[in-house]
Design an enzyme around this catalytic site. Sequence first.
Site, PDB file in Angstrom:
ATOM      1  CG  ASN A  10     -48.435  15.223  31.330  1.00 39.09           C
ATOM      2  OD1 ASN A  10     -49.278  16.062  31.590  1.00 39.09           O
ATOM      3  ND2 ASN A  10     -48.696  13.940  31.265  1.00 39.09           N
ATOM      4  CG  ASP A  68     -41.220   7.147  33.453  1.00 40.45           C
ATOM      5  OD1 ASP A  68     -41.409   7.891  32.458  1.00 40.45           O
ATOM      6  OD2 ASP A  68     -41.349   5.911  33.391  1.00 40.45           O
ATOM      7  CE1 TYR A 149     -54.531   4.143  29.488  1.00 40.82           C
ATOM      8  CE2 TYR A 149     -52.736   5.505  30.312  1.00 40.82           C
ATOM      9  CZ  TYR A 149     -53.248   4.660  29.357  1.00 40.82           C
ATOM     10  OH  TYR A 149     -52.484   4.320  28.256  1.00 40.82           O
ATOM     11  NE  ARG A 176     -47.594  13.047  38.513  1.00 38.85           N
ATOM     12  CZ  ARG A 176     -48.542  12.321  37.887  1.00 38.85           C
ATOM     13  NH1 ARG A 176     -49.815  12.479  38.153  1.00 38.85           N
ATOM     14  NH2 ARG A 176     -48.192  11.445  36.967  1.00 38.85           N
TER      15      ARG A 176
END
Length: 191
Positions: A10, A68, A149, A176
């Site tokens: 990602n 994750d 999101y 994060r």
Amino acid sequence: MKKIVFATSNPHKLEELQAICKGHCDVEFVLPPQGFDPLENGKTFEENSLIKAREAAKISGLPALADDSGLCVDALNGAPGIHSARYAETPQKRIDKLLNVMKDKTNRNAKFVCVMTLVDSTGKTLCRKRGECHGFIAYSQAGTHGFGYDPIFTVEGKNCTMAELSEEEKNLISHRGRALEQILTFLKELH
Ligand code: ITT
């Protein structure tokens, strides 16, 4: 530890990691070699984070860090949670689906979760940290920054969505950012 593989496909995660690390650590984060395709069949953020880190260490022969993450919504018993990336086909469809599922719900409480796992080159866990960011599911989307999101996540204590914050503002309070801050502290203490 000079070189660590960041076990992700990602690009948004990598961008955020690089922005957060800038000037705060002397580690070089590199992407996994071609063929990195871990089977994320764990039942928790912790399990999937370890699966990704181990797979990256295995194919690169280097220490690896995995992220994750996902969005957990109280009214949906924690969904989409670990399935956030696969909740619908595209980022916009995922947003539309969640807004629709939430349209009659009065309990809008939600949180972003990020579990980061650092393993050595043999796959042994060195450190695992969790970061959370609490907020609410908005009634409509707003903002263009960030990814996923962010446009429908109203941040607790702020009158806007995550996608209306600047990159720096998001990284200071995000799941994060909070997980990575602890990983960076661990790495500093190693030296
Ligand atoms: P890798 O597994 O390759 O790292 P991924 O995107 O598939 O990439 P995850 O399985 O951890 O990663 O799923 C994370 C999903 O959760 C991500 O695709 C978004 O939909 C959502 N998500 C995670 N962090 C987010 C953030 O900061 N802002 C908005 N959405 C986020």
